[in-house]
Write a protein that holds these residues in place. Structure first.
Motif, PDB file in Angstrom:
ATOM      1  N   GLY A 127      11.026  47.635 -12.229  1.00  0.00           N
ATOM      2  CA  GLY A 127      12.408  47.545 -12.652  1.00  0.00           C
ATOM      3  C   GLY A 127      13.334  47.991 -11.540  1.00  0.00           C
ATOM      4  O   GLY A 127      12.902  48.360 -10.450  1.00  0.00           O
ATOM      5  N   ASP A 155      17.870  40.892 -16.152  1.00  0.00           N
ATOM      6  CA  ASP A 155      16.848  40.646 -17.169  1.00  0.00           C
ATOM      7  C   ASP A 155      15.752  41.702 -17.113  1.00  0.00           C
ATOM      8  O   ASP A 155      14.568  41.398 -17.217  1.00  0.00           O
ATOM      9  CB  ASP A 155      16.254  39.248 -17.002  1.00  0.00           C
ATOM     10  CG  ASP A 155      15.602  39.056 -15.630  1.00  0.00           C
ATOM     11  OD1 ASP A 155      15.715  39.971 -14.795  1.00  0.00           O
ATOM     12  OD2 ASP A 155      14.983  38.006 -15.409  1.00  0.00           O
ATOM     13  N   ASP A 156      16.161  42.959 -16.946  1.00  0.00           N
ATOM     14  CA  ASP A 156      15.184  44.044 -16.944  1.00  0.00           C
ATOM     15  C   ASP A 156      14.352  44.043 -18.223  1.00  0.00           C
ATOM     16  O   ASP A 156      13.144  44.304 -18.189  1.00  0.00           O
ATOM     17  CB  ASP A 156      15.896  45.393 -16.797  1.00  0.00           C
ATOM     18  CG  ASP A 156      15.781  45.941 -15.380  1.00  0.00           C
ATOM     19  OD1 ASP A 156      15.453  45.144 -14.466  1.00  0.00           O
ATOM     20  OD2 ASP A 156      16.008  47.148 -15.173  1.00  0.00           O
ATOM     21  N   ALA A 157      14.985  43.766 -19.346  1.00  0.00           N
ATOM     22  CA  ALA A 157      14.268  43.777 -20.621  1.00  0.00           C
ATOM     23  C   ALA A 157      13.169  42.721 -20.634  1.00  0.00           C
ATOM     24  O   ALA A 157      12.047  42.968 -21.100  1.00  0.00           O
ATOM     25  CB  ALA A 157      15.242  43.549 -21.774  1.00  0.00           C
ATOM     26  N   GLU A 158      13.469  41.553 -20.091  1.00  0.00           N
ATOM     27  CA  GLU A 158      12.479  40.475 -20.055  1.00  0.00           C
ATOM     28  C   GLU A 158      11.315  40.818 -19.126  1.00  0.00           C
ATOM     29  O   GLU A 158      10.153  40.580 -19.470  1.00  0.00           O
ATOM     30  CB  GLU A 158      13.152  39.177 -19.614  1.00  0.00           C
ATOM     31  CG  GLU A 158      12.224  37.972 -19.608  1.00  0.00           C
ATOM     32  CD  GLU A 158      12.937  36.695 -19.220  1.00  0.00           C
ATOM     33  OE1 GLU A 158      12.247  35.751 -18.791  1.00  0.00           O
ATOM     34  OE2 GLU A 158      14.184  36.651 -19.347  1.00  0.00           O
ATOM     35  N   ALA A 160      10.386  43.823 -18.275  1.00  0.00           N
ATOM     36  CA  ALA A 160       9.643  44.933 -18.879  1.00  0.00           C
ATOM     37  C   ALA A 160       8.681  44.414 -19.940  1.00  0.00           C
ATOM     38  O   ALA A 160       7.521  44.854 -20.021  1.00  0.00           O
ATOM     39  CB  ALA A 160      10.618  45.935 -19.490  1.00  0.00           C
ATOM     40  N   TYR A 192      11.439  51.254 -15.626  1.00  0.00           N
ATOM     41  CA  TYR A 192      12.050  50.859 -16.887  1.00  0.00           C
ATOM     42  C   TYR A 192      12.186  52.108 -17.748  1.00  0.00           C
ATOM     43  O   TYR A 192      11.199  52.776 -18.052  1.00  0.00           O
ATOM     44  CB  TYR A 192      11.192  49.821 -17.622  1.00  0.00           C
ATOM     45  CG  TYR A 192      10.962  48.563 -16.831  1.00  0.00           C
ATOM     46  CD1 TYR A 192      11.965  47.621 -16.680  1.00  0.00           C
ATOM     47  CD2 TYR A 192       9.734  48.318 -16.218  1.00  0.00           C
ATOM     48  CE1 TYR A 192      11.753  46.456 -15.945  1.00  0.00           C
ATOM     49  CE2 TYR A 192       9.513  47.158 -15.487  1.00  0.00           C
ATOM     50  CZ  TYR A 192      10.527  46.245 -15.357  1.00  0.00           C
ATOM     51  OH  TYR A 192      10.315  45.111 -14.621  1.00  0.00           O
ATOM     52  N   SER A 195      15.589  52.793 -23.868  1.00  0.00           N
ATOM     53  CA  SER A 195      15.289  51.836 -24.928  1.00  0.00           C
ATOM     54  C   SER A 195      14.606  50.578 -24.401  1.00  0.00           C
ATOM     55  O   SER A 195      13.832  49.934 -25.110  1.00  0.00           O
ATOM     56  CB  SER A 195      16.575  51.451 -25.663  1.00  0.00           C
ATOM     57  OG  SER A 195      17.497  50.846 -24.773  1.00  0.00           O
ATOM     58  N   VAL A 196      14.851  50.231 -23.128  1.00  0.00           N
ATOM     59  CA  VAL A 196      14.219  49.030 -22.557  1.00  0.00           C
ATOM     60  C   VAL A 196      12.701  49.205 -22.545  1.00  0.00           C
ATOM     61  O   VAL A 196      11.956  48.315 -22.985  1.00  0.00           O
ATOM     62  CB  VAL A 196      14.734  48.765 -21.126  1.00  0.00           C
ATOM     63  CG1 VAL A 196      13.904  47.672 -20.454  1.00  0.00           C
ATOM     64  CG2 VAL A 196      16.196  48.358 -21.155  1.00  0.00           C
ATOM     65  N   ASP A 199      11.331  49.488 -26.351  1.00  0.00           N
ATOM     66  CA  ASP A 199      11.346  48.205 -27.064  1.00  0.00           C
ATOM     67  C   ASP A 199      10.260  47.273 -26.533  1.00  0.00           C
ATOM     68  O   ASP A 199       9.577  46.587 -27.311  1.00  0.00           O
ATOM     69  CB  ASP A 199      12.707  47.530 -26.911  1.00  0.00           C
ATOM     70  CG  ASP A 199      13.805  48.256 -27.688  1.00  0.00           C
ATOM     71  OD1 ASP A 199      13.467  49.107 -28.522  1.00  0.00           O
ATOM     72  OD2 ASP A 199      14.993  47.982 -27.418  1.00  0.00           O
ATOM     73  N   ALA A 200      10.091  47.244 -25.207  1.00  0.00           N
ATOM     74  CA  ALA A 200       9.074  46.377 -24.614  1.00  0.00           C
ATOM     75  C   ALA A 200       7.680  46.826 -25.030  1.00  0.00           C
ATOM     76  O   ALA A 200       6.811  45.992 -25.354  1.00  0.00           O
ATOM     77  CB  ALA A 200       9.205  46.383 -23.098  1.00  0.00           C
TER      78      ALA A 200
END
Length: 227
Positions: A127, A155-158, A160, A192, A195-196, A199-200
């Motif tokens: 990340g 798109d760190d969430a993606e 992760a 990361y 919450s990222v 959640d991942a």
């Protein structure tokens, strides 16, 4: 200049061939001072042995060292400066060599930063936090780090989740809490956070079929995670 095959400097004789036939009155034969070596000869020999290489020779040698390093690994400008400061070059010549290598394209922090970001995201699943730390550790200036990270899509969430999915499949034998803790830790170490990462981790573990063991209280009612 390449050294002799045996690594030794050539021997310069101080005496003629006839020196082996000295009489008993020769100071060399009687153990006299300096064994027959004239003081002016000795001074010239010492002066020649202690003669230092000129600046151009030092520069060529330092450049060769840096080129060998670059063949093995691409260096940042700061890393190259560290290499050259380990040689006999003074600071002005160090900067001259660095300027020349930058002009020729051998050193380029922006190109290196872009390559490290690409490698970190595609191969290591890192990340932004981990990427920024990695680039800073290589001595790349902050403004160049920010430029390189600015080219990334938000798109760190993606990323992760993609990394979490690659790890979750190997945690199917673990209970939910253990798997979640381990996967969250792996995500955090790759930059990361918050919450990222959570959640991942949760999403990837659910997709992999890793379930939390239900808690059965005394009433006999069994609570199952509803996530």
């Amino acid at each position: 200049m390449q050294p002799d095959d045996d690594g030794l400097a050539p021997v310069i004789p101080l005496f003629g061939a006839a020196g082996s036939a000295r009489s008993s009155t020769d100071p060399a034969a009687t153990g006299g001072p300096r064994a027959g070596v004239r003081f002016d000869d000795a001074a010239e020999s010492d002066e020649s042995a202690s003669e230092e290489p000129d600046a151009e020779s030092l520069r060529r040698g330092a450049e060769e060292i840096l080129v060998r390093k670059l063949r093995a690994k691409q260096l940042s400008l700061a890393e190259a400066r560290t290499v050259l400061r380990g040689t006999e070059l003074d600071r002005d010549l160090v900067e001259d060599v660095l300027d020349e290598f930058c002009r020729r394209g051998y050193l380029d922090d922006r190109t290196l930063a872009s390559l490290l970001v690409t490698s970190g995201t595609e191969r290591k699943g890192q990340g932004r936090v981990a990427l920024a730390r990695s680039l800073s550790q290589r001595g790349i200036p902050r403004e160049i780090v920010d430029e390189a990270l600015g080219e990334l899509p938000d798109d760190d969430a993606e990323r992760a989740l993609e990394f979490a999915r690659s790890k979750a499949s190997g945690m199917s034998r673990l209970d939910w809490d253990t798997a979640l803790r381990r996967l969250h830790g792996q995500l955090a170490r790759r930059g990361y956070g918050g919450s990222v990462a959570m959640d991942a981790a949760r999403t990837a573990l659910r997709e992999a079929g890793v379930g939390r063991t239900g808690v059965r209280p005394a009433s006999g009612v069994r609570f199952v995670d509803s996530d």
